[in-house]
Design a protein around this motif. Sequence first.
Motif, PDB file in Angstrom:
ATOM      1  N   LYS A   1       2.269 -25.594-103.374  1.00  0.00           N
ATOM      2  CA  LYS A   1       2.813 -24.759-102.312  1.00  0.00           C
ATOM      3  C   LYS A   1       3.169 -25.632-101.111  1.00  0.00           C
ATOM      4  O   LYS A   1       2.736 -26.786-101.001  1.00  0.00           O
ATOM      5  CB  LYS A   1       1.794 -23.703-101.885  1.00  0.00           C
ATOM      6  N   GLU A   2       3.937 -25.062-100.212  1.00  0.00           N
ATOM      7  CA  GLU A   2       4.280 -25.768 -98.975  1.00  0.00           C
ATOM      8  C   GLU A   2       4.264 -24.802 -97.808  1.00  0.00           C
ATOM      9  O   GLU A   2       4.332 -23.581 -97.975  1.00  0.00           O
ATOM     10  CB  GLU A   2       5.637 -26.467 -99.072  1.00  0.00           C
ATOM     11  N   SER A   3       4.198 -25.404 -96.621  1.00  0.00           N
ATOM     12  CA  SER A   3       4.139 -24.589 -95.402  1.00  0.00           C
ATOM     13  C   SER A   3       4.881 -25.316 -94.291  1.00  0.00           C
ATOM     14  O   SER A   3       4.710 -26.529 -94.106  1.00  0.00           O
ATOM     15  CB  SER A   3       2.684 -24.359 -95.004  1.00  0.00           C
ATOM     16  N   ILE A   4       5.724 -24.578 -93.572  1.00  0.00           N
ATOM     17  CA  ILE A   4       6.439 -25.132 -92.409  1.00  0.00           C
ATOM     18  C   ILE A   4       6.349 -24.124 -91.268  1.00  0.00           C
ATOM     19  O   ILE A   4       6.653 -22.938 -91.438  1.00  0.00           O
ATOM     20  CB  ILE A   4       7.916 -25.433 -92.720  1.00  0.00           C
ATOM     21  N   TYR A   5       5.942 -24.618 -90.088  1.00  0.00           N
ATOM     22  CA  TYR A   5       5.836 -23.798 -88.886  1.00  0.00           C
ATOM     23  C   TYR A   5       6.665 -24.430 -87.762  1.00  0.00           C
ATOM     24  O   TYR A   5       6.748 -25.665 -87.645  1.00  0.00           O
ATOM     25  CB  TYR A   5       4.387 -23.702 -88.415  1.00  0.00           C
ATOM     26  N   ASN A   6       7.256 -23.575 -86.960  1.00  0.00           N
ATOM     27  CA  ASN A   6       7.810 -24.005 -85.672  1.00  0.00           C
ATOM     28  C   ASN A   6       6.787 -23.673 -84.579  1.00  0.00           C
ATOM     29  O   ASN A   6       6.381 -22.514 -84.434  1.00  0.00           O
ATOM     30  CB  ASN A   6       9.126 -23.294 -85.362  1.00  0.00           C
ATOM     31  N   LEU A   7       6.404 -24.685 -83.830  1.00  0.00           N
ATOM     32  CA  LEU A   7       5.445 -24.505 -82.747  1.00  0.00           C
ATOM     33  C   LEU A   7       6.169 -24.668 -81.420  1.00  0.00           C
ATOM     34  O   LEU A   7       6.802 -25.700 -81.163  1.00  0.00           O
ATOM     35  CB  LEU A   7       4.315 -25.537 -82.854  1.00  0.00           C
ATOM     36  N   GLN A   8       6.103 -23.665 -80.572  1.00  0.00           N
ATOM     37  CA  GLN A   8       6.793 -23.684 -79.283  1.00  0.00           C
ATOM     38  C   GLN A   8       5.782 -24.026 -78.184  1.00  0.00           C
ATOM     39  O   GLN A   8       4.753 -23.361 -78.049  1.00  0.00           O
ATOM     40  CB  GLN A   8       7.436 -22.330 -79.010  1.00  0.00           C
ATOM     41  N   TYR A   9       6.127 -25.063 -77.396  1.00  0.00           N
ATOM     42  CA  TYR A   9       5.219 -25.561 -76.361  1.00  0.00           C
ATOM     43  C   TYR A   9       5.922 -25.575 -75.003  1.00  0.00           C
ATOM     44  O   TYR A   9       7.144 -25.726 -74.908  1.00  0.00           O
ATOM     45  CB  TYR A   9       4.764 -26.983 -76.672  1.00  0.00           C
ATOM     46  N   LEU A  10       5.131 -25.445 -73.966  1.00  0.00           N
ATOM     47  CA  LEU A  10       5.546 -25.731 -72.598  1.00  0.00           C
ATOM     48  C   LEU A  10       4.825 -27.019 -72.205  1.00  0.00           C
ATOM     49  O   LEU A  10       3.594 -27.042 -72.108  1.00  0.00           O
ATOM     50  CB  LEU A  10       5.172 -24.591 -71.657  1.00  0.00           C
ATOM     51  N   GLN A  11       5.604 -28.087 -71.980  1.00  0.00           N
ATOM     52  CA  GLN A  11       5.019 -29.404 -71.749  1.00  0.00           C
ATOM     53  C   GLN A  11       5.110 -29.784 -70.275  1.00  0.00           C
ATOM     54  O   GLN A  11       6.152 -29.598 -69.622  1.00  0.00           O
ATOM     55  CB  GLN A  11       5.740 -30.461 -72.583  1.00  0.00           C
ATOM     56  N   LEU A  12       4.014 -30.336 -69.776  1.00  0.00           N
ATOM     57  CA  LEU A  12       3.938 -30.832 -68.406  1.00  0.00           C
ATOM     58  C   LEU A  12       3.639 -32.327 -68.451  1.00  0.00           C
ATOM     59  O   LEU A  12       2.506 -32.728 -68.719  1.00  0.00           O
ATOM     60  CB  LEU A  12       2.844 -30.102 -67.623  1.00  0.00           C
ATOM     61  N   PRO A  13       4.645 -33.181 -68.225  1.00  0.00           N
ATOM     62  CA  PRO A  13       4.399 -34.625 -68.262  1.00  0.00           C
ATOM     63  C   PRO A  13       3.750 -35.119 -66.968  1.00  0.00           C
ATOM     64  O   PRO A  13       4.000 -34.587 -65.880  1.00  0.00           O
ATOM     65  CB  PRO A  13       5.796 -35.218 -68.434  1.00  0.00           C
ATOM     66  N   ALA A  14       2.920 -36.118 -67.098  1.00  0.00           N
ATOM     67  CA  ALA A  14       2.332 -36.825 -65.959  1.00  0.00           C
ATOM     68  C   ALA A  14       2.440 -38.307 -66.269  1.00  0.00           C
ATOM     69  O   ALA A  14       1.556 -38.901 -66.900  1.00  0.00           O
ATOM     70  CB  ALA A  14       0.886 -36.408 -65.739  1.00  0.00           C
ATOM     71  N   THR A  15       3.556 -38.916 -65.841  1.00  0.00           N
ATOM     72  CA  THR A  15       3.881 -40.283 -66.233  1.00  0.00           C
ATOM     73  C   THR A  15       4.303 -41.111 -65.026  1.00  0.00           C
ATOM     74  O   THR A  15       4.538 -40.585 -63.932  1.00  0.00           O
ATOM     75  CB  THR A  15       5.020 -40.298 -67.268  1.00  0.00           C
ATOM     76  N   VAL A  16       4.439 -42.404 -65.250  1.00  0.00           N
ATOM     77  CA  VAL A  16       4.935 -43.337 -64.246  1.00  0.00           C
ATOM     78  C   VAL A  16       6.149 -44.051 -64.823  1.00  0.00           C
ATOM     79  O   VAL A  16       6.115 -44.524 -65.969  1.00  0.00           O
ATOM     80  CB  VAL A  16       3.862 -44.365 -63.844  1.00  0.00           C
ATOM     81  N   LYS A  17       7.214 -44.133 -64.026  1.00  0.00           N
ATOM     82  CA  LYS A  17       8.413 -44.873 -64.411  1.00  0.00           C
ATOM     83  C   LYS A  17       8.483 -46.173 -63.609  1.00  0.00           C
ATOM     84  O   LYS A  17       8.293 -46.165 -62.382  1.00  0.00           O
ATOM     85  CB  LYS A  17       9.673 -44.052 -64.144  1.00  0.00           C
ATOM     86  N   LEU A  18       8.766 -47.269 -64.301  1.00  0.00           N
ATOM     87  CA  LEU A  18       8.916 -48.567 -63.664  1.00  0.00           C
ATOM     88  C   LEU A  18      10.341 -49.051 -63.908  1.00  0.00           C
ATOM     89  O   LEU A  18      10.742 -49.255 -65.063  1.00  0.00           O
ATOM     90  CB  LEU A  18       7.914 -49.578 -64.234  1.00  0.00           C
ATOM     91  N   PHE A  19      11.111 -49.207 -62.830  1.00  0.00           N
ATOM     92  CA  PHE A  19      12.505 -49.609 -62.928  1.00  0.00           C
ATOM     93  C   PHE A  19      12.620 -51.119 -62.745  1.00  0.00           C
ATOM     94  O   PHE A  19      12.085 -51.691 -61.788  1.00  0.00           O
ATOM     95  CB  PHE A  19      13.354 -48.896 -61.879  1.00  0.00           C
ATOM     96  N   ALA A  20      13.331 -51.781 -63.669  1.00  0.00           N
ATOM     97  CA  ALA A  20      13.537 -53.223 -63.601  1.00  0.00           C
ATOM     98  C   ALA A  20      14.800 -53.537 -62.803  1.00  0.00           C
ATOM     99  O   ALA A  20      15.513 -52.637 -62.347  1.00  0.00           O
ATOM    100  CB  ALA A  20      13.635 -53.810 -65.009  1.00  0.00           C
ATOM    101  N   ASN A  21      15.089 -54.846 -62.633  1.00  0.00           N
ATOM    102  CA  ASN A  21      16.305 -55.261 -61.948  1.00  0.00           C
ATOM    103  C   ASN A  21      17.534 -54.841 -62.743  1.00  0.00           C
ATOM    104  O   ASN A  21      17.465 -54.556 -63.936  1.00  0.00           O
ATOM    105  CB  ASN A  21      16.314 -56.778 -61.770  1.00  0.00           C
ATOM    106  N   ASN A  22      18.669 -54.805 -62.075  1.00  0.00           N
ATOM    107  CA  ASN A  22      19.905 -54.404 -62.726  1.00  0.00           C
ATOM    108  C   ASN A  22      20.245 -55.353 -63.869  1.00  0.00           C
ATOM    109  O   ASN A  22      20.211 -56.574 -63.709  1.00  0.00           O
ATOM    110  CB  ASN A  22      21.055 -54.404 -61.720  1.00  0.00           C
ATOM    111  N   ILE A  23      20.591 -54.788 -65.032  1.00  0.00           N
ATOM    112  CA  ILE A  23      21.024 -55.597 -66.157  1.00  0.00           C
ATOM    113  C   ILE A  23      22.551 -55.647 -66.232  1.00  0.00           C
ATOM    114  O   ILE A  23      23.108 -56.411 -67.019  1.00  0.00           O
ATOM    115  CB  ILE A  23      20.450 -55.059 -67.472  1.00  0.00           C
ATOM    116  N   ALA A  24      23.222 -54.837 -65.433  1.00  0.00           N
ATOM    117  CA  ALA A  24      24.682 -54.804 -65.314  1.00  0.00           C
ATOM    118  C   ALA A  24      24.990 -54.025 -64.044  1.00  0.00           C
ATOM    119  O   ALA A  24      24.103 -53.386 -63.475  1.00  0.00           O
ATOM    120  CB  ALA A  24      25.319 -54.145 -66.537  1.00  0.00           C
TER     121      ALA A  24
END
Length: 300
Positions: free
Chosen positions: A179-202
Motif C-alpha cells: 500500500k501507499e500513502s500521500i498527504y498534503n500538509l499545509q503549514y504557516l511558517q515563521l522564519p527567524a534567520t540572519v542574512k549576510l550580504f557579501a561584496n558586489n560580484i557584479a
Amino acid sequence: MKKVAGLGLILVILTVTGGWAQSKSTALYQLRTKESNATEKRFRKILGDNYDGQDKNRKEYDDDRKKRRRQQRQNADDANENNGYGSGPDYAWPTHLIEMSIRFAPSLNINTAEGTGSYAGFQPNGVGVRMSVGPSLDYFFFKNRYAFSTGLWYTIKRSGFQMPGTFGSTIWNPGAPEKESIYNLQYLQLPATVKLFANNIAPNMRLYLQTGGLFSIKLAEKPLDQVRNGLYTAESGGNRRQYGFGDVELLLGTGIQYKINQNNAFNIGMSYQRGLINVARGNELVSKSRTVTLELGFKF
C-alpha cells in the motif's frame, strides 16, 4: 679724462638698467594683484608655474592638485558602488532599515520513515513538488550587510509512505500487494534567520547567505487518493489525524540579489530546510521532513 668719462658712462647705464628692471617688476606685481584668478591661470599656462621666479609653493600646488584628482576618482568609484549597495568591505548605512519582499518558492519534498511494531516496513514514497508563498521582511541591524530576516509563509509540503499490504488489516496475508500513502500538509511558517550580504560580484549584484530556523504551524492535512491511501483508511475510517501540530526546521540558503533601482530588487537563490521534529502522530513511526527550495523574490 677718458677714465672718468668711462666710469660715468657705466654708472649711467647701471642706473637706467636698474630703474627699468625695477619698473618692470613693479608693473608685473601690480598686474598680478589686479587681475583675476583666470589671468593667473593664463600666466601659468603660457609661462609655466614658475613664471615669476618664485617656486617655493610649487610643490604644495602639485600635491594639492594630485590630492584633488585622487578624491574625485574616489568619489566617482563610491558613487558607482553605492548604486549597488555601497562601496568596499563596509557598505553605507541603508536608506531603509526595513525592506519588504514577496517570496515564491517551488520546492522538492521528501520525508524519512522509520517504523516499528505495527508500522514496521514503512518506507518513504518518493519526491513531490509543492509551493510556498508569502511576504518576507529584512531588518538591517549593521549597515547594509547584516539583516534579521523573518516573514509569514504559507507552505504546502508532501509526506508519503510505502507500507506492507497487511497494514491496518486484522488478517495476515503475506501475498497482499503493498500500500501507499500521500498527504498534503499545509503549514504557516515563521522564519527567524540572519542574512549576510557579501561584496558586489557584479554591478548592482551581490551575494547573500541565510541561516537560522523555521517555526511551522500545521493548518491542515489532506490525504490524496483516499480510496487507496493505506494510512488514511487504516484506522477509524480515516477520521484520525496522522500528523502532529507543527515542526521546527533548520534553514540554510544562499542566493543573489540584483538591484534594478533605488527601491526594487530581484532575489534568486536556493535553500535547504531540515525538519528536526517527528511530524508523524503514531508513537511507533518516526518521520521528518527534508525540503530543497528554489527561492524567487521581489523586493519593494
